[in-house]
Motif scaffolding. Structure first.
Motif, short mmCIF file in Angstrom:
data_model
loop_
_atom_site.label_atom_id
_atom_site.label_comp_id
_atom_site.label_asym_id
_atom_site.label_seq_id
_atom_site.Cartn_x
_atom_site.Cartn_y
_atom_site.Cartn_z
N TYR A 43 0.85 -1.20 0.00
CA TYR A 43 0.00 0.00 0.00
C TYR A 43 0.89 1.25 0.00
O TYR A 43 0.67 2.20 -0.76
N ASP A 44 1.90 1.23 0.85
CA ASP A 44 2.82 2.36 0.95
C ASP A 44 3.53 2.59 -0.39
O ASP A 44 3.70 3.73 -0.84
N LYS A 47 1.17 4.19 -2.88
CA LYS A 47 1.01 5.63 -2.59
C LYS A 47 2.20 6.42 -3.13
O LYS A 47 2.06 7.52 -3.64
N ASP A 54 -6.55 7.95 -5.80
CA ASP A 54 -7.35 7.50 -4.66
C ASP A 54 -7.13 5.99 -4.54
O ASP A 54 -7.34 5.26 -5.52
N TYR A 56 -8.23 2.54 -2.53
CA TYR A 56 -9.16 1.87 -1.61
C TYR A 56 -8.57 0.52 -1.21
O TYR A 56 -7.99 -0.19 -2.05
N SER A 67 2.72 4.06 10.01
CA SER A 67 2.93 5.03 8.92
C SER A 67 2.25 4.59 7.61
O SER A 67 2.25 5.33 6.63
N SER A 69 -1.04 3.48 7.38
CA SER A 69 -2.48 3.35 7.65
C SER A 69 -3.29 4.14 6.63
O SER A 69 -3.13 5.34 6.51
N PRO A 70 -4.20 3.48 5.92
CA PRO A 70 -5.04 4.22 4.97
C PRO A 70 -6.08 5.06 5.73
O PRO A 70 -6.43 4.72 6.86
N PRO A 71 -6.59 6.14 5.11
CA PRO A 71 -7.68 6.88 5.75
C PRO A 71 -8.87 5.95 5.97
O PRO A 71 -9.12 5.06 5.16
N GLU A 72 -9.57 6.17 7.08
CA GLU A 72 -10.68 5.25 7.44
C GLU A 72 -11.73 5.13 6.35
O GLU A 72 -12.30 4.07 6.13
N ASN A 73 -11.98 6.26 5.65
CA ASN A 73 -13.03 6.21 4.62
C ASN A 73 -12.56 5.58 3.31
O ASN A 73 -13.27 5.62 2.31
N ARG A 74 -11.36 5.03 3.33
CA ARG A 74 -10.86 4.31 2.14
C ARG A 74 -10.67 2.82 2.44
O ARG A 74 -10.08 2.10 1.66
#
Ligand SMILES: C[S@@+](CC[C@H](N)C(=O)[O-])C[C@H]1O[C@@H](n2cnc3c(N)ncnc32)[C@H](O)[C@@H]1O
Length: 165
Positions: A43-44, A47, A54, A56, A67, A69-74
């Motif tokens: 994931y890192d 990014k 974006d 998900y 370091s 951690s995805p945003p909660e809404n993703r």
């Protein structure tokens, strides 16, 4: 080959396939899916190589390095066979790249899950998009793509999602 060498080759193949696929979809608009967050290593990386996309994430046990951690809404938290169906409501045909890394230590089980998941994932993918996978995903609407130079066939997989038939 030692276990260490085999691990290094698998991780190198993973990174090279992600870099290769990110370049291929550069001109397309759409979002990216990470299936299997684990501790957040890939994931890192996604990014870093696609800072404006974006991303998900699908994971049943969210516990990454702080370091990564995805945003909660993703985050779609839960079993992938359920969350991929939930995601269809908002993400249908929106993804231009997916990284599938739901591999377990049991190869046969991993392949069975991949076969079950492919049609669900397909519904979120834009025609012409790419699926990069640590597991073989033999889905009839996906075409096997050549791997980047240096990646041995079978070590990682890249598929192009073809238009609906
Ligand atoms: C190999 S790890 C992912 C490693 C990660 N890509 C990284 O680079 O750190 C596989 C992950 O898939 C998750 N997983 C396995 N089966 C799952 C399922 N059925 N639904 C959702 N997540 C699952 C596990 O919890 C685990 O975190």
């Amino acid at each position: 080959m030692s276990k260490l060498e085999s691990f290094i080759r698998r991780m190198t193949a993973q990174r090279d396939c992600l870099n290769f696929a990110a370049q291929k979809i550069e001109a397309m608009s759409g979002l990216v899916l990470e299936l299997g967050l684990g501790n957040g290593r890939t994931y890192d990386h996604l990014k870093q190589i696609m800072p404006d996309r974006d991303i998900y994430v699908f994971e049943r046990d969210v516990n990454p390095f702080a370091s990564c951690s995805p945003p909660e809404n993703r985050i779609f938290m839960g079993d992938i066979t359920e969350t991929l169906i939930q995601a269809e409501r908002n993400l249908r045909e929106k993804a231009i790249l997916a990284h599938y890394d739901i591999a377990t230590t049991n190869g046969e089980k991993s392949r069975r899950i991949a076969v079950q998941v492919s049609p669900l994932l397909h519904n979120l993918m834009f025609p012409g998009s790419l699926v990069v996978s640590s597991v073989e995903m033999p889905f009839y609407q996906w075409t096997v793509m050549p791997l980047p130079t240096g990646v041995k066939p079978g070590r990682y997989f890249i598929y192009r999602v073809d238009t609906f038939l």
